[in-house]
Structures are given as structure tokens and as C-alpha cells.
Design a protein around this motif. Structure first.
Motif, short mmCIF file in Angstrom:
data_model
loop_
_atom_site.label_atom_id
_atom_site.label_comp_id
_atom_site.label_asym_id
_atom_site.label_seq_id
_atom_site.Cartn_x
_atom_site.Cartn_y
_atom_site.Cartn_z
N THR A 66 0.88 3.86 -3.40
CA THR A 66 0.16 5.61 -3.41
C THR A 66 0.86 5.90 -3.62
N LEU B 196 0.33 -0.95 0.15
CA LEU B 196 0.64 -0.20 0.21
C LEU B 196 0.54 1.52 -0.08
N LEU C 239 -5.65 -2.29 -0.69
CA LEU C 239 -7.37 -2.00 0.04
C LEU C 239 -7.35 -3.45 0.69
N VAL D 126 -2.14 2.75 6.72
CA VAL D 126 -3.81 4.00 6.95
C VAL D 126 -3.76 4.98 8.13
N PHE E 143 -6.86 -4.70 4.26
CA PHE E 143 -6.55 -3.52 5.11
C PHE E 143 -7.09 -4.34 6.31
N SER F 42 -5.86 -0.82 -5.55
CA SER F 42 -7.85 -1.85 -4.94
C SER F 42 -7.55 -2.74 -4.37
#
Length: 776
Positions: free
Chosen positions: A424, A420, A467, A478, A470, A464
Motif C-alpha cells: 500500500t 499489505l 487482499l 484494514v 484478508f 490483489s
């Protein structure tokens, strides 16, 4: 005007092939250490649900994804396109942001405000000179929401680099150490690898204060040996197990794999993303090397070695499907397990060192641009700019590494978190590049849209997938992002509000001089340096000081450190000096400009440098070489007129009672201690310094210039005092909850972080802080 702007930078000399090859060799250890160790954990972090043996067709689909991801993102996107968007040799997210700030008025940092553009860019060219008639440019500049979005993207990109530095060393070293358990010790997973990884990580972070250059000579050979080893191992496995594995490079296998995926297995794509972790370093570390050297290193060494490695690993797994999901060492011949484990650990340490160094560099850039709480920055190399060490960040990274390792104890969860982070950061670069293509490269919107759609769609696919993991480790990213972003935004918000408050409450020199008779203000011997963030007007804290203690020095110099959106500023273009009001008042303004990669430190010789620059300014002002006047806001660059002789000549002087709060009467030599509170606040302090004298040709100067230079020398001989504003904040009644929270966080950071940089090397007896109450 862009040519004038570009002249502000120190242009690199023409690069020879010998230098290019040397830089390519060095880049392998610094830039590609992170990317080169990815094979240790790419296949090992993959998991398909339900837990079943993967088919050969699915395995080929995974390899096809890895090959085309490695080809499209690092090779096509970064090597052929993004590297061209350098900021005069510097790369990274902030380089893109600074380019946009410089060529379109979209900057939100205090020193980028429009009110300062004319003052700070007289000699640099306009920040928005290029193609002002562009409709797109006008739209971008007119919408403040777009400005905030750009700044948020730049800050988020910086957060991703910091989080990568907090997690990736744990994953790299843990993956290498796990091979020791499986091949040599044959013990349960994690029983040895976790303690060993903790010891290695602690040792790695403890060594950071010594600087990368101390052990840098070992980096490139280790990475080269590692790349040759995994490339040769790949060739061995291809011919030994399955030479038909090359068929998997066909995109049809990727398409077939996508058809078999369901929502439960969608997250497995995030593990594929790990094969390009470290690709951002090619752009972020551009300032240490060159485009040619980075391209040669990747094209001729890194890319072919990685492709052969993944082909060989797939060839082995295609004939040993039950080994899928195991450690990379399973495809290594047993006779060389020991040497491989040692080499893998060394390579993982090199890769971890690269990302840690990159984290320090990004934090230093954020700090220079006023987007990070003040921390101590130590430059570890005198020869290589940008090599820094930040103690507070180093220990925080070490703590996060150890906590994440002990908490997860699993390669898959750590891989999901880092996936992630990687995607990002790449998405942010993809979002900023169309603006560069349109506004700077002056290409059509169609070309920018093609770039955004082609690479953005690929990265959105991986985003995606990340995510969807998660709850499998990505949640920590996050949480860390929210904490870091809120901290940086709070600091930026508080700094901006403080700057705006200073602007609204500044006073003019006319107000100051008009108070003289009514208050009985007197001028005392010496020089007073008043440090302020303002580049025009007189700060409110100084007027508050004059009202309560009606005395100020024989010579006043208002000093401002200002960051500008460029990487480096040469020393001969760093000082801007102007005169405030009429000559007889002996009040000057000095603005020291620095870029986001400059070494900014108020060193012990700063006073000597500033006195020397003041002498140059005084001697050149009345010789017809400058058109400067006493109009407030007019400053000129001092130091780039090499044909002009200096107004003062420096001569080394012995110690003069360093830190002694006494005042020496130059006429009779008597030493008188000032016990009175008024005079102790005003009387300057002697420091170890360089003595200045007038040049031999001084009689040829105008009498007014000689008189002013002599008065400057007399004031310097009397001593120096430093005045700083000491701020205290109060949240204005009626502010909404979010603003109150931002200000409260800023107040907490202001109280617990380091003081202003300018106060670090000033003796306490020479420093006077004037309290100011800010209602925000």
C-alpha cells in the motif's frame, strides 16, 4: 522564483568521497536493517494449498519472482528514479506531498490556504511559479476533489509507516527467535519464541527514550556482519547443493509459475513481497544521509548479499523439498546454529529499531503539518536533525506489537499483514510520482504514464494477492488503517474548521483602537504576547478579552507559529515581523515559520529571541532598508541582513524572582502584591531572562528609533504576560451525522491530548487563557 525558494533551505556542503563512504557505512545500520533481515521470514511465511511438497519447477518460479521483484522495485524504482524526487534532501510521502503543495496550489492544510500565500512567501517565491500555463497544473489546481485525494493519500501513506512500526518488530524478532526453538532447544513452536520475543520487544521499546544515537554505533557493524554472513552462506549452499540454481533467474520460470497458480494459491504471492519490505526506508530516511551514500550501500553491499542469500536458500531447498516452509535456519550448517541465532536476533533488533525510529519521524511530520493530535516530541540528538522520540506513540506501538504477536503466534499471518502495509505504501508513492514527473520535472505525460503503468501493474498484482489474504491476518491492517485515518482526518477537519471560524470572526486594529474612549481602555506597563493561529487581523478571543477587561499592555506582540511545506527553515529566515497600525500604538506581529522536519519548541529563551528580533526590526525599519508600512498583512524577514548591526545588545542577567507574581516598582524598589482580579489578569510576571541594552552607537540612530527601542526595554523590564485562546466546541444544529462524528472525535482528542506547544514553558502565573465558544 524557484531559486529564491530554494535559498530558503540550508544547502548541504559539497560532499566528499570520504563523507560519502562514511554515510554509506552508517546507512547500512539505519536504512537497510529492515530490508536485510527479510530472508528470515520470506520462504518461511509461504504456504501453498493443498499442503503438498513443492516441486523444483515451482521453487524456481518463486525465486524468479523474488529476484525480479528485488531488482525492479528497490533497485530500479527507488534507487534510480524515486530518490531523485527529494525535497531539498528530504524524502518520504510527505516530502512528495510538500513538493506538490509548493509548486501547485493543492494544499488543504490551514497554513497552506491561498489567503496566506502572499504573506508567507514574499521572500520565498511563489508556490506555483513554475510553468503556470501548464494545462495539467490548472486542472489539478481547479478541482478540490483532487486536493482531498492527494491529502488522503499522504495521510494513508503515513498510516502505513505507523502500522509497519506496530507489526514489523514482532515479525522480525519472532522469526529470529523461532530459530532458537528449532536448532538449539528442540521444543514445540511458539513455546519459547513468543515469551522471548515479548521480552526483547519490551526491552527494545523501553530503550527508545535514550535515542538511536546512543546505540547507533553498533548498528552498522551488526548489519554488515549479517549481510556478509548470509551472502557467504548463499555461496556455500549454491556450490554445495545446486550450482544450476542461477537458471531460475530466467523470467520464464516466473511465467510458468503464474500459469500453475489458482485462486486458492494466489495469496502466496504476498509472501514474495516480504523480500522488499523496508525499501521505502531508502527514500524516507534520505534526509539523514545522501543519494550517493544510499545508492552505494544498496548497490555494493545489500543487493548482492540478498540475491546470493536467496539463491543459496533455493539451492538448498531444491535438494531438500520437504524443508520448504520451515525456518531459514534449516539451510544453515548445524555447527554454527548457535552463533547464527544470536546474530539473527541482533540483526532483527537493528531492523526493528530502524522502523520504530522512522515511525517517530513520520508522526512528527504529521504533527508539524496539523494532521495528528498533539503529542510530546523529544529530540534525542543535538547533532542530527530529525532524530525524535515520542513517548505516547512508543508505548502504543509496544502494546500493538505485543498484542499482534500473542494473537497471531504465526509468521504466516504476520507476514500477510505486513505485506499489505508494504504494498500500500509503495502504491501511494507510485501514484504521486507521475505528478512529480509531470509538474516538477516537466517531462511529458507519456513518460509519467510509462512509470505509472510499469510499476503500478507490478504492485497492483501484489496488492490483489495481499487482499486475498484478508482473513489470514491482513484484516488487522484494514482495521488499524480505518482507526488511524479517521483520527487524523478528524483532527485535520476540526483544525481547519477552527481556523476558518477564527478567520470569519477576526477584527481589525481600527476596531480595537476605536473602542478605547468608550470603554475607558488603558495601557498598562509590560509586554503582552498574544498567541494566535491567524497571520492577519486580531483574533476574536482578544477582542472578547478587551471588552470584558478594558486594558492592554504597553507593547503588544501577536505571535503565530506557522508550518510551511518545506523540510527546514534556517534560523535567520524564521522570523517575520511587521507592524500593526501606526507606530505610536506599539503593536507588532511576529510569525515564526517552521518546516515539517524542524525542531519546534517554545523554549525558555524564546522571549529573549523575540525581543532581539523586534529590536532588529525597529532599528532597520527607519534606516531605508525596509519598505514595510503599517498596512496590515505586511511583514518582513528579520535576521538575514548580516551587515546590519542589531538594535539591541543582550547581556546575561541573574534570576528575577522566577515565577513570582509580584510587581517590582523600578523607582523605589518596593514590592507590591496585586490582589485585584483586574490587575492580576493584566500585570506581567518577571522571569529569568537576558537583559538588553541599546548599542553604543545608538545616538546615531533617529530619535524615533531610540525612543521606540527604549520603550521596548522599559516594557520588558516591567514584565511579560501571555494570552492564549481556550476553545470550546459545539456542533451546529443540522449538521449531518459524519460531520458530527468528526467534530465529536476532534473534541475528544482536543480535551485529552497535550495543550498547545506555546503554553508548555510558560509559568502558570504569567499565562491567561481566554475562553472562546466555537460553533462548527
Amino acid at each position: 522564483m524557484e531559486n529564491e525558494l530554494n535559498s530558503l533551505f540550508e544547502r548541504p556542503k559539497k560532499e566528499t568521497w570520504q563523507n560519502t563512504l562514511s554515510l554509506s557505512f552508517q546507512s547500512l545500520g539505519v536504512v537497510y536493517g529492515h530490508l536485510s533481515v527479510a530472508p528470515l521470514y520470506v520462504f518461511g511465511s509461504m504456504s501453498l494449498s493443498p499442503k503438498e511438497i513443492i516441486s523444483e519447477e515451482e521453487l524456481y518460479g518463486l525465486l524468479s519472482f523474488i529476484f525480479w521483484t528485488l531488482t525492479l522495485i528497490p533497485l530500479l524504482k527507488y534507487i534510480f528514479i524515486v530518490l531523485q524526487a527529494d525535497d531539498n534532501g528530504e524524502g518520504g510521502t510527505f516530502a512528495l506531498y510538500s513538493l506538490l503543495c509548493r509548486h501547485a496550489k493543492v494544499g488543504l492544510l490551514p497554513n497552506y490556504q491561498i489567503s496566506n500565500h502572499e504573506l508567507l512567501t514574499d521572500d520565498m517565491g511563489s508556490f506555483s511559479e513554475m510553468n503556470m500555463e501548464s494545462k495539467a497544473r490548472k486542472v489539478f489546481q481547479s478541482h478540490t476533489t483532487f486536493h482531498y485525494l492527494l491529502l488522503s493519500m499522504a495521510l494513508l501513506g503515513s498510516c502505513m509507516v505507523i502500522e509497519d512500526g506496530a507489526l514489523n518488530p514482532a515479525l522480525s524478532v519472532f522469526s529470529a527467535s523461532s530459530g532458537l526453538e528449532q536448532s538449539v532447544l528442540n521444543v514445540p513452536t511458539g513455546s519459547v519464541a513468543v515469551p522471548l520475543t515479548c521480552v526483547i520487544l519490551i526491552g527494545l521499546f523501553v530503550l527508545q527514550p535514550y535515542g538511536t544515537h546512543k546505540i547507533g554505533s553498533m548498528f552498522a557493524p551488526i548489519v554488515i556482519i549479517w549481510l556478509l554472513f548470509i551472502g557467504g552462506l548463499g555461496l556455500y549452499n549454491i556450490f554445495c547443493w545446486n550450482h544450476l540454481v542461477f537458471h531460475a533467474l530466467c523470467p520464464k520460470y516466473m511465467y510458468n509459475f503464474m500459469k500453475t497458480l489458482d485462486l486458492k494459491n494466489w495469496g502466496s504471492l504476498s509472501s514474495i513481497l516480504l523480500c522488499i519490505t523496508g525499501s521505502e526506508a531508502m527514500f524516507a530516511d534520505l534526509g539523514h544521509f545522501s543519494q550517493k551514500s544510499i545508492k552505494i550501500g544498496f548497490g555494493f553491499m545489500v543487493y548482492p548479499s540478498l540475491v546470493l542469500c536467496y539463491l543459496g536458500q533455493t539451492a538448498y531447498l531444491s535438494r531438500n523439498l520437504e524443508k520448504f516452509g520451515t525456518h531459514f535456519i534449516s539451510c544453515v550448517p548445524r555447527c554454527i546454529h548457535g552463533p547464527f541465532t544470536v546474530l539473527a536476533i541482533l540483526a532483527s533488533i537493528v531492523g526493528s529499531q530502524a522502523i520504530i525510529t522512522g515511525t517517530f519521524s513520520v508522526v512528527n511530520q504529521c504533527l508539524a503539518l496539523g494532521c495528528f493530535p498533539r503529542v510530546k516530541v523529544i529530540h534525542t540528538s543535538k547533532n542530527i536533525r530529525g532524530r525524535v522520540y515520542i513517548p505516547e506513540v512508543n508505548w502504543i506501538l509496544m502494546a500493538l506489537c505485543l498484542i499482534s504477536l500473542v494473537a497471531f503466534r504465526d509468521i504466516e499471518d504476520l507476514g500477510n499483514a505486513i505485506g499489505l502495509v508494504v504494498i500500500t505504501g509503495m502504491l501511494i508513492t507510485t501514484c504521486l510520482m507521475p505528478l512529480i514527473i509531470t509538474l516538477l520535472w516537466k517531462k511529458g505525460i507519456f513518460i509519467a504514464a510509462c512509470f505509472a503503468i510499469s510499476f503500478g501493474s507490478i504492485e497492483a498484482l501484489y496488492f490483489s494477492a495481499c487482499l486475498s489474504n484478508f482473513l489470514k491476518g491482513a484484516w488487522i491492517i484494514v482495521i488499524l488503517s480505518l482507526i488511524l485515518m479517521f483520527t487524523m482526518i478528524s483532527w485535520h477537519y476540526g483544525s481547519t474548521k477552527k481556523y476558518q471560524y477564527d478567520l470569519e470572526n477576526k477584527v481589525s486594529i481600527k476596531w480595537l483602537t476605536s473602542l478605547g474612549p468608550s470603554l475607558g481602555a488603558v495601557r498598562v506597563p509590560g509586554i503582552g504576547f498574544i498567541y494566535t493561529d491567524l497571520v492577519t487581523g486580531i483574533p476574536a478571543f482578544f477582542s472578547h478579552f478587551i471588552i470584558n477587561i478594558p486594558a492592554y499592555h504597553q507593547v503588544l506582540v501577536f505571535v503565530s507559529f506557522v508550518s510551511v511545506p518545506v523540510p527546514y527553515i534556517p534560523p535567520d529566515k524564521r522570523h517575520l515581523i511587521g507592524r500593526i497600525y501606526r507606530k505610536e500604538y506599539r503593536v507588532y506581529r511576529c510569525i515564526i515559520r517552521y518546516g515539517y522536519r524542524d525542531n519546534v519548541k517554545d523554549s525558555n529563551d524564546f522571549e529573549d529571541q523575540l525581543i532581539f528580533k523586534l529590536g532588529e526590526f525597529i532599528s532597520t525599519e527607519d534606516m531605508g532598508l525596509e519598505l514595510n508600512s503599517h498596512v496590515e498583512g505586511r511583514v518582513t524577514v528579520v535576521g538575514d541582513q548580516k551587515q546590519i548591526k542589531a538594535g539591541l545588545i543582550p547581556i546575561d542577567e541573574a534570576d528575577l524572582n522566577l515565577g513570582d507574581p509580584s510587581f517590582v516598582d523600578r523607582e523605589n524598589g518596593d514590592t507590591q502584591l496585586r490582589d485585584d482580579q483586574l490587575q492580576s489578569a493584566i500585570v506581567p510576571v518577571k522571569r529569568k531572562k537576558v537583559r538588553f541594552v541599546l548599542p553604543p552607537e545608538s545616538p546615531e540612530m533617529p530619535a524615533s528609533v531610540v525612543e521606540e527601542l527604549q520603550e521596548l526595554l522599559d516594557a520588558r523590564d516591567s514584565g511579560t504576560a501571555y494570552l492564549l485562546g481556550h476553545s470550546r466546541f459545539v456542533v451546529r444544529n443540522g449538521s449531518n451525522l459524519l460531520k458530527k462524528l468528526l467534530i465529536l472525535v476532534y473534541i475528544f482528542l482536543e480535551r485529552n491530548c497535550r495543550g498547545p506547544l506555546v503554553a508548555l514553558d510558560i509559568p502558570h502565573v504569567a499565562l491567561l487563557k481566554v475562553g472562546t465558544l466555537y460553533t462548527i
